[in-house]
Design a protein around this motif. Structure first.
Motif, PDB file in Angstrom:
ATOM      1  N   THR A  29      -1.014 125.942  57.217  1.00  0.00           N
ATOM      2  CA  THR A  29      -2.448 126.043  56.946  1.00  0.00           C
ATOM      3  C   THR A  29      -3.077 127.198  57.722  1.00  0.00           C
ATOM      4  O   THR A  29      -2.688 127.511  58.841  1.00  0.00           O
ATOM      5  N   GLY A  30      -4.103 127.806  57.064  1.00  0.00           N
ATOM      6  CA  GLY A  30      -4.788 128.937  57.657  1.00  0.00           C
ATOM      7  C   GLY A  30      -6.286 128.769  57.657  1.00  0.00           C
ATOM      8  O   GLY A  30      -6.820 127.685  57.389  1.00  0.00           O
ATOM      9  N   ALA A  31      -6.973 129.856  57.930  1.00  0.00           N
ATOM     10  CA  ALA A  31      -8.419 129.833  58.184  1.00  0.00           C
ATOM     11  C   ALA A  31      -9.228 129.272  57.022  1.00  0.00           C
ATOM     12  O   ALA A  31     -10.275 128.660  57.228  1.00  0.00           O
ATOM     13  N   GLY A  32      -8.755 129.482  55.793  1.00  0.00           N
ATOM     14  CA  GLY A  32      -9.500 128.988  54.637  1.00  0.00           C
ATOM     15  C   GLY A  32      -9.676 127.489  54.658  1.00  0.00           C
ATOM     16  O   GLY A  32     -10.672 126.967  54.154  1.00  0.00           O
ATOM     17  N   MET A  33      -8.737 126.786  55.256  1.00  0.00           N
ATOM     18  CA  MET A  33      -8.843 125.330  55.312  1.00  0.00           C
ATOM     19  C   MET A  33      -9.966 124.907  56.247  1.00  0.00           C
ATOM     20  O   MET A  33     -10.777 124.039  55.920  1.00  0.00           O
ATOM     21  N   SER A  34     -10.053 125.506  57.421  1.00  0.00           N
ATOM     22  CA  SER A  34     -11.109 125.149  58.362  1.00  0.00           C
ATOM     23  C   SER A  34     -12.471 125.665  57.908  1.00  0.00           C
ATOM     24  O   SER A  34     -13.503 125.051  58.213  1.00  0.00           O
ATOM     25  N   THR A 224      10.704 124.507  47.394  1.00  0.00           N
ATOM     26  CA  THR A 224       9.692 124.982  46.455  1.00  0.00           C
ATOM     27  C   THR A 224       8.431 125.307  47.251  1.00  0.00           C
ATOM     28  O   THR A 224       7.906 124.452  47.969  1.00  0.00           O
ATOM     29  N   VAL A 225       7.950 126.536  47.133  1.00  0.00           N
ATOM     30  CA  VAL A 225       6.795 126.994  47.907  1.00  0.00           C
ATOM     31  C   VAL A 225       5.574 127.008  46.990  1.00  0.00           C
ATOM     32  O   VAL A 225       5.568 127.670  45.952  1.00  0.00           O
ATOM     33  N   VAL A 226       4.546 126.234  47.388  1.00  0.00           N
ATOM     34  CA  VAL A 226       3.336 126.069  46.578  1.00  0.00           C
ATOM     35  C   VAL A 226       2.144 126.626  47.352  1.00  0.00           C
ATOM     36  O   VAL A 226       1.870 126.188  48.471  1.00  0.00           O
ATOM     37  N   GLU A 227       1.449 127.578  46.754  1.00  0.00           N
ATOM     38  CA  GLU A 227       0.265 128.146  47.399  1.00  0.00           C
ATOM     39  C   GLU A 227      -1.001 127.471  46.873  1.00  0.00           C
ATOM     40  O   GLU A 227      -1.176 127.318  45.662  1.00  0.00           O
ATOM     41  N   VAL A 228      -1.876 127.075  47.817  1.00  0.00           N
ATOM     42  CA  VAL A 228      -3.194 126.542  47.472  1.00  0.00           C
ATOM     43  C   VAL A 228      -4.227 127.503  48.053  1.00  0.00           C
ATOM     44  O   VAL A 228      -4.413 127.554  49.276  1.00  0.00           O
ATOM     45  N   ASN A 229      -4.852 128.267  47.196  1.00  0.00           N
ATOM     46  CA  ASN A 229      -5.808 129.279  47.637  1.00  0.00           C
ATOM     47  C   ASN A 229      -6.606 129.746  46.416  1.00  0.00           C
ATOM     48  O   ASN A 229      -6.017 129.955  45.361  1.00  0.00           O
ATOM     49  N   PRO A 230      -7.926 129.918  46.573  1.00  0.00           N
ATOM     50  CA  PRO A 230      -8.714 130.371  45.417  1.00  0.00           C
ATOM     51  C   PRO A 230      -8.333 131.773  44.945  1.00  0.00           C
ATOM     52  O   PRO A 230      -8.514 132.096  43.779  1.00  0.00           O
ATOM     53  N   ASP A 245      -7.525 127.107  43.759  1.00  0.00           N
ATOM     54  CA  ASP A 245      -8.711 126.328  44.098  1.00  0.00           C
ATOM     55  C   ASP A 245      -8.654 126.073  45.593  1.00  0.00           C
ATOM     56  O   ASP A 245      -7.694 126.462  46.262  1.00  0.00           O
ATOM     57  N   THR A 246      -9.661 125.410  46.133  1.00  0.00           N
ATOM     58  CA  THR A 246      -9.732 125.206  47.578  1.00  0.00           C
ATOM     59  C   THR A 246      -8.962 123.975  48.028  1.00  0.00           C
ATOM     60  O   THR A 246      -8.765 123.020  47.263  1.00  0.00           O
ATOM     61  N   ALA A 247      -8.589 123.981  49.300  1.00  0.00           N
ATOM     62  CA  ALA A 247      -7.832 122.865  49.860  1.00  0.00           C
ATOM     63  C   ALA A 247      -8.597 121.558  49.776  1.00  0.00           C
ATOM     64  O   ALA A 247      -8.017 120.501  49.495  1.00  0.00           O
ATOM     65  N   ALA A 248      -9.904 121.606  50.031  1.00  0.00           N
ATOM     66  CA  ALA A 248     -10.705 120.380  50.038  1.00  0.00           C
ATOM     67  C   ALA A 248     -10.782 119.747  48.665  1.00  0.00           C
ATOM     68  O   ALA A 248     -11.061 118.552  48.539  1.00  0.00           O
ATOM     69  N   ARG A 249     -10.536 120.509  47.622  1.00  0.00           N
ATOM     70  CA  ARG A 249     -10.543 119.962  46.261  1.00  0.00           C
ATOM     71  C   ARG A 249      -9.127 119.660  45.771  1.00  0.00           C
ATOM     72  O   ARG A 249      -8.893 118.637  45.131  1.00  0.00           O
ATOM     73  N   VAL A 250      -8.175 120.547  46.089  1.00  0.00           N
ATOM     74  CA  VAL A 250      -6.825 120.403  45.544  1.00  0.00           C
ATOM     75  C   VAL A 250      -6.040 119.286  46.225  1.00  0.00           C
ATOM     76  O   VAL A 250      -5.420 118.436  45.558  1.00  0.00           O
ATOM     77  N   LEU A 251      -6.025 119.262  47.552  1.00  0.00           N
ATOM     78  CA  LEU A 251      -5.138 118.336  48.261  1.00  0.00           C
ATOM     79  C   LEU A 251      -5.443 116.866  47.988  1.00  0.00           C
ATOM     80  O   LEU A 251      -4.511 116.073  47.801  1.00  0.00           O
ATOM     81  N   PRO A 252      -6.727 116.454  47.942  1.00  0.00           N
ATOM     82  CA  PRO A 252      -6.968 115.048  47.584  1.00  0.00           C
ATOM     83  C   PRO A 252      -6.437 114.690  46.199  1.00  0.00           C
ATOM     84  O   PRO A 252      -5.912 113.585  45.990  1.00  0.00           O
TER      85      PRO A 252
END
Length: 261
Positions: A29-34, A224-230, A245-252
């Motif tokens: 995880t990186g800065a986009g998550m925080s 398998t490498v999965v990227e979550v990022n807008p 899309d964003t982590a706060a929307r995708v991960l849930p």
């Protein structure tokens, strides 16, 4: 509308199947998550009093040696910024995923939002803002920290009870090496992945090395490498699958679908 609300998240069946079939997951995880919790990114933390200063002028051992109260004042203010926000649904979803799969969290973020959401963080590869220690003897410090409600130009750092040296934040400054144990733990977790396992690359731009090279370790391990990022990033070409899309929307959404089978 909360951070996770909005139009339905589109997640491909390939991504869902990868997570459903995984025994182990490593989340990078990186800065986009925080940022989704309202934590200013490194350069966004320049406001008010600090606008005239380049962050790289404040985040070096040389700056600290030249004027510890000046540098400490910036970090103490940032401590207050972190304490004032809460984990977002993405942080909480990763904590919930650990109830369903073996999950290791490796973060470039220096905040404690993963921990507050309930995750055990394997590695803070850039250190932790809240992991204070003595600049001189390295002894950890868990005493009280004065946190200004508004930016101030100078603030005396706490004193080490062991050697009377100045207490510093536990972040990695420019010119310093990454914490070796944390980075080795991150690499070991990724190397332990295999075909059928998943590496989630969440909210990282992929421009800061050597942390930006970690997805390639998972790739070499056969995961398998999965990227979550807008947006597309500098590590997108290391990833098999992408969710824009964003982590706060995708991960849930991902965790809910994995739980439901």
């Amino acid at each position: 509308m909360s951070q996770a609300e909005g139009p339905a998240v589109e997640v491909s069946e390939e991504v869902l199947e990868a997570l459903r079939g995984a025994s182990r997951v490593v989340a990078l995880t990186g800065a986009g998550m925080s940022a989704e919790s309202g934590v200013p990114t490194f350069r966004d933390a320049q406001s008010g009093l600090w606008e005239q200063f380049d962050p790289s002028q404040l985040a070096t051992p040389e700056a600290w040696r030249a004027d510890p109260p000046f540098v400490w004042a910036w970090y103490a203010w940032r401590v207050g910024l972190v304490r004032s926000v809460q984990p977002n649904p993405g942080h909480c979803a990763l904590a919930e995923l650990a109830d369903l799969r073996e999950v290791a969290v490796v973060t470039q973020n220096i905040d404690d939002l993963h921990e507050r959401a309930g995750s055990t963080v394997l590695a803070h590869v850039h250190g932790s803002l809240l992991d204070f220690r003595c600049m001189d003897c390295g002894a950890p410090y868990d005493g009280e920290i004065e946190v200004p409600t508004e930016p101030v130009e100078r603030l005396d750092p706490p004193t080490c009870p062991e050697c009377q040296g100045d207490i510093r934040p536990g972040v990695v400054w420019f010119g310093e090496e990454l914490p070796r144990a944390a980075f080795d733990d991150a690499v070991a977790a990724l190397e332990a992945l295999g075909p059928g396992d998943v590496c989630l690359v969440v909210g990282t731009s992929g421009i800061v090395y050597p942390a930006a090279g970690l997805p390639a370790v998972a790739l070499s391990a056969g995961a398998t490498v999965v990227e979550v990022n807008p947006q597309e990033t500098d590590v997108s070409d290391m990833c098999h699958l992408h969710v824009r899309d964003t982590a706060a929307r995708v991960l849930p959404t991902l965790v809910e679908r994995v739980r439901s089978g």
